[in-house]
Design an enzyme around this catalytic site. Structure first.
Site, PDB file in Angstrom:
ATOM      1  CE1 TYR A  77      -3.129   3.050   0.876  1.00 40.27           C
ATOM      2  CE2 TYR A  77      -2.064   3.115   3.032  1.00 40.27           C
ATOM      3  CZ  TYR A  77      -2.911   3.681   2.091  1.00 40.27           C
ATOM      4  OH  TYR A  77      -3.538   4.879   2.365  1.00 40.27           O
ATOM      5  N   PRO A 130      -0.717  14.697   3.139  1.00 39.52           N
ATOM      6  CG  PRO A 130      -2.668  15.106   1.912  1.00 39.52           C
ATOM      7  CD  PRO A 130      -1.279  15.622   2.129  1.00 39.52           C
ATOM      8  CB  SER A 159      -5.380  11.659   5.048  1.00 37.60           C
ATOM      9  OG  SER A 159      -6.332  10.881   4.359  1.00 37.60           O
ATOM     10  CD  GLN A 180      -7.094  14.322   1.535  1.00 40.68           C
ATOM     11  OE1 GLN A 180      -6.961  13.546   2.480  1.00 40.68           O
ATOM     12  NE2 GLN A 180      -7.872  14.051   0.504  1.00 40.68           N
ATOM     13  CE1 TYR A 182      -8.498  11.532  -1.904  1.00 39.33           C
ATOM     14  CE2 TYR A 182      -8.213  10.318   0.143  1.00 39.33           C
ATOM     15  CZ  TYR A 182      -7.735  10.723  -1.090  1.00 39.33           C
ATOM     16  OH  TYR A 182      -6.499  10.310  -1.504  1.00 39.33           O
ATOM     17  CB  THR A 208      -7.349  15.066  -2.765  1.00 38.45           C
ATOM     18  OG1 THR A 208      -6.470  15.425  -1.689  1.00 38.45           O
ATOM     19  CG2 THR A 208      -6.602  14.151  -3.729  1.00 38.45           C
ATOM     20  NE  ARG A 215      -5.371   4.546  -5.046  1.00 38.27           N
ATOM     21  CZ  ARG A 215      -4.720   5.162  -4.085  1.00 38.27           C
ATOM     22  NH1 ARG A 215      -3.868   6.120  -4.373  1.00 38.27           N
ATOM     23  NH2 ARG A 215      -4.916   4.841  -2.834  1.00 38.27           N
ATOM     24  CE  LYS A 283      -1.797  15.667  -1.822  1.00 41.35           C
ATOM     25  NZ  LYS A 283      -2.184  14.344  -2.301  1.00 41.35           N
ATOM     26  CB  SER A 305      -0.035  16.494  -6.055  1.00 43.81           C
ATOM     27  OG  SER A 305      -0.030  15.160  -5.574  1.00 43.81           O
ATOM     28  CG  HIS A 307      -2.692  10.641  -4.898  1.00 44.55           C
ATOM     29  ND1 HIS A 307      -3.850  11.354  -4.746  1.00 44.55           N
ATOM     30  CD2 HIS A 307      -2.660   9.784  -3.853  1.00 44.55           C
ATOM     31  CE1 HIS A 307      -4.500  10.947  -3.663  1.00 44.55           C
ATOM     32  NE2 HIS A 307      -3.784   9.996  -3.095  1.00 44.55           N
ATOM     33  N   GLY A 340       7.725  12.442  -5.217  1.00 42.03           N
ATOM     34  CA  GLY A 340       9.091  12.031  -5.547  1.00 42.03           C
ATOM     35  C   GLY A 340      10.197  12.793  -4.846  1.00 42.03           C
ATOM     36  NE  ARG A 342      11.033   9.079  -2.380  1.00 39.49           N
ATOM     37  CZ  ARG A 342       9.768   9.532  -2.504  1.00 39.49           C
ATOM     38  NH1 ARG A 342       9.461  10.745  -2.073  1.00 39.49           N
ATOM     39  NH2 ARG A 342       8.836   8.768  -3.019  1.00 39.49           N
ATOM     40  NE  ARG A 362       5.115   5.638  -2.582  1.00 38.02           N
ATOM     41  CZ  ARG A 362       4.626   6.424  -3.552  1.00 38.02           C
ATOM     42  NH1 ARG A 362       5.118   7.632  -3.739  1.00 38.02           N
ATOM     43  NH2 ARG A 362       3.655   5.993  -4.326  1.00 38.02           N
TER      44      ARG A 362
HETATM   45  C1  LIG Z   1       0.372   5.470   1.725  1.00 39.14           C
HETATM   46  C2  LIG Z   1      -0.096   6.735   1.115  1.00 39.14           C
HETATM   47  C3  LIG Z   1      -1.364   7.219   1.423  1.00 39.14           C
HETATM   48  C4  LIG Z   1      -1.815   8.415   0.852  1.00 39.14           C
HETATM   49  N1  LIG Z   1      -3.039   8.895   1.215  1.00 39.14           N
HETATM   50  C5  LIG Z   1      -3.462  10.088   0.708  1.00 39.14           C
HETATM   51  C6  LIG Z   1      -4.687  10.663   1.147  1.00 39.14           C
HETATM   52  O1  LIG Z   1      -5.392  10.100   1.986  1.00 39.14           O
HETATM   53  N2  LIG Z   1      -5.054  11.839   0.604  1.00 39.14           N
HETATM   54  C7  LIG Z   1      -4.295  12.502  -0.334  1.00 39.14           C
HETATM   55  O2  LIG Z   1      -4.669  13.580  -0.802  1.00 39.14           O
HETATM   56  N3  LIG Z   1      -3.104  11.988  -0.728  1.00 39.14           N
HETATM   57  C8  LIG Z   1      -2.674  10.812  -0.228  1.00 39.14           C
HETATM   58  N4  LIG Z   1      -1.461  10.312  -0.607  1.00 39.14           N
HETATM   59  C9  LIG Z   1      -0.624  11.084  -1.532  1.00 39.14           C
HETATM   60  C10 LIG Z   1       0.280  12.062  -0.748  1.00 39.14           C
HETATM   61  O3  LIG Z   1      -0.467  13.081  -0.161  1.00 39.14           O
HETATM   62  C11 LIG Z   1       1.329  12.696  -1.661  1.00 39.14           C
HETATM   63  O4  LIG Z   1       0.686  13.309  -2.744  1.00 39.14           O
HETATM   64  C12 LIG Z   1       2.370  11.716  -2.180  1.00 39.14           C
HETATM   65  O5  LIG Z   1       2.672  10.736  -1.209  1.00 39.14           O
HETATM   66  C13 LIG Z   1       3.640  12.465  -2.545  1.00 39.14           C
HETATM   67  O6  LIG Z   1       4.541  11.609  -3.188  1.00 39.14           O
HETATM   68  P1  LIG Z   1       5.742  10.858  -2.447  1.00 39.14           P
HETATM   69  O7  LIG Z   1       5.149   9.749  -1.665  1.00 39.14           O
HETATM   70  O8  LIG Z   1       6.573  10.382  -3.587  1.00 39.14           O
HETATM   71  O9  LIG Z   1       6.451  11.852  -1.566  1.00 39.14           O
HETATM   72  C14 LIG Z   1      -0.991   9.128  -0.058  1.00 39.14           C
HETATM   73  C15 LIG Z   1       0.286   8.641  -0.334  1.00 39.14           C
HETATM   74  C16 LIG Z   1       0.736   7.472   0.236  1.00 39.14           C
HETATM   75  C17 LIG Z   1       2.140   7.002  -0.081  1.00 39.14           C
END
Ligand SMILES: Cc1cc2nc3c(=O)[nH]c(=O)nc-3n(C[C@H](O)[C@H](O)[C@H](O)COP(=O)(O)O)c2cc1C
Length: 413
Positions: A77, A130, A159, A180, A182, A208, A215, A283, A305, A307, A340, A342, A362
């Site tokens: 996940y 989030p 979130s 955030q 949904y 968002t 997806r 977002k 973003s 996501h 992305g 890091r 992440r």
């Molecule tokens: C495990 C996980 C859960 C996520 N849950 C949400 C969420 O509930 N709402 C949302 O807007 N974005 C969610 N995201 C997206 C993040 O807000 C963010 O856009 C994304 O993690 C940024 O990329 P990165 O993981 O490469 O840093 C989630 C991302 C991950 C990895």
């Protein structure tokens, strides 16, 4: 050769043999040996899996530690992109298309990386994005993240799918957090979520908009197949199962409610603006055209973003989308960006391209999964240190002085 020298040489050969034999060594002993022997001249030693936050050299070190600690389905996940994970990879590759143009002989003894967002000053432009279900990564979940973010002076965005309530997270953080949204497909639920976030003191609502219709998270499904535990022991499938562990839905009648919102259009933006006094940030914007529409619909801010490569498989990195969004907005609202990030150099490039702040997902979740609050704190320390070092190398002493002249877009002829 002396007998003692022969014995020593045999002993050394035997020890080398042992070092190459994982079967006879326990975990930590094996890691110690690997650390001592993996080097051959001219080769970068491969890092062992870190066993404490302080051992981590960069944020990637937390990924392996998180993978070791998490059940396969939960790691899936966290790690997944969509389809072939091409956008996930593109997000990283995008940064290599921009090069830093450092300036020399500037007094960089003191640098200030603080940033102001909607009247609130944060110590760092690195925001915690989030992410739902954080108790799937560590029992302390969002509370551990809030304590780390609050202690280090970072903004946190909570979130809708959090496994801790907005009130508890706000208290644990100590400062204002953003919420955030949904929206689901039912206005009654949207309204209740918005009003609850507002009452909890959130100054900003982040809508968002990049997941209207679900997806295809193939990598997640492959990891889940490897997991031998029955999912139903922790959570039920479907919306009812999802919300059982999501306190933001407590007390709401959810019969007939769909979690996705395929009918969401720009009308919802106007309705939200009329419903709340919170600032509204969208977002998931990736194009100049949609950025223009944000301006026209009175949106207060944008997060560029995809996501983290978990929404659509566009194949396009967000750092490559950023310039057209910044260009369309023309300074009329703050533009943030995620997906992305890091390295401190990634942060530097995005801010030079016109982002006001960046978000990470992440990396802090790896830190959380591996070590709880101290893991999140160490991830933030590493990224802040790398970013401030990049500022120093480039001769930039404050974010106000960081502009387009500090990056070269190598895609341009
Ligand atoms: C495990 C996980 C859960 C996520 N849950 C949400 C969420 O509930 N709402 C949302 O807007 N974005 C969610 N995201 C997206 C993040 O807000 C963010 O856009 C994304 O993690 C940024 O990329 P990165 O993981 O490469 O840093 C989630 C991302 C991950 C990895």
């Amino acid at each position: 050769m002396q007998i003692s020298a022969i014995r020593a040489s045999h002993r050394r050969r035997f020890l080398r043999f042992l070092a190459g034999t994982p079967l006879v060594l326990s975990g930590s002993a094996w890691r110690g040996v690997r650390r001592a022997t993996a080097e051959t001249p001219g080769e970068i030693p491969r890092s062992p899996v870190v066993t404490s936050p302080g051992e981590a050299i960069n944020v990637f070190d937390f990924e392996a530690a998180a993978r070791e600690k998490l059940p396969a389905a939960h790691f899936g996940y966290l790690a997944t992109g969509v389809d072939d994970d091409a956008t996930l990879r593109a997000n990283r590759e995008g940064f290599s298309k921009f090069q830093i143009r450092p300036r020399r002989l500037v007094d960089v003894a003191t640098v200030d990386a603080s940033v102001e967002l909607f009247g609130q000053t944060w110590r760092s432009p690195i925001v915690l994005a989030p992410a739902g279900s954080q108790k799937a990564f560590h029992p302390d979940g969002e509370i551990a993240v809030a304590r780390a973010a609050g202690a280090k002076g970072h903004l946190q965005i909570l979130s809708t799918g959090a496994t801790t309530s907005v009130e508890a997270v706000r208290t644990a953080h100590g400062g204002p957090i953003w919420f955030q949204l949904y929206p689901t497909d039912t206005w009654r639920i949207t309204h209740a979520l918005v009003k609850r976030a507002e009452a909890a003191g959130c100054p900003v609502l982040v809508l968002t908009v990049d997941l209207p219709a679900g997806r295809n998270t193939e990598t997640e499904r492959r990891f889940t197949r490897r997991d031998t535990r029955p999912c139903a022991s922790c959570h039920q499938p479907g919306l009812q199962g999802f919300v059982r562990r999501k306190p933001m839905f407590d007390g709401l009648e959810l019969a007939g409610v769909g979690f996705l919102s395929p009918r969401l259009t720009w009308d919802a933006v106007r309705r939200l603006k009329d419903t709340t006094r919170m600032k509204l940030v969208l977002k998931g914007i990736e194009t100049g055209e949609d950025a223009e529409l944000c301006v026209r619909h009175g949106v207060d801010g944008i997060i560029v973003s995809n996501h983290g490569g978990r929404a659509e498989e566009s194949g396009r990195s967000t750092v490559e989308c950023l310039p057209e969004v910044v260009n369309a907005v023309q300074g009329r609202m703050p533009v943030l960006v995620d997906s992305g990030f890091r390295r401190g150099t990634d942060v530097f490039k995005a801010l030079a391209l016109g982002a006001k702040a960046i978000c990470i997902g992440r990396p802090y979740l790896w830190g959380l999964a591996a070590f709880g609050q101290p893991g999140v704190e160490r991830v933030l320390d590493i990224l802040n240190w790398e970013f401030e070092l990049t500022m120093r190398h480039a001769g930039v002493t404050s974010l106000a002085k960081l502009d387009r002249s500090f990056v070269l877009d190598t895609r341009r002829p």
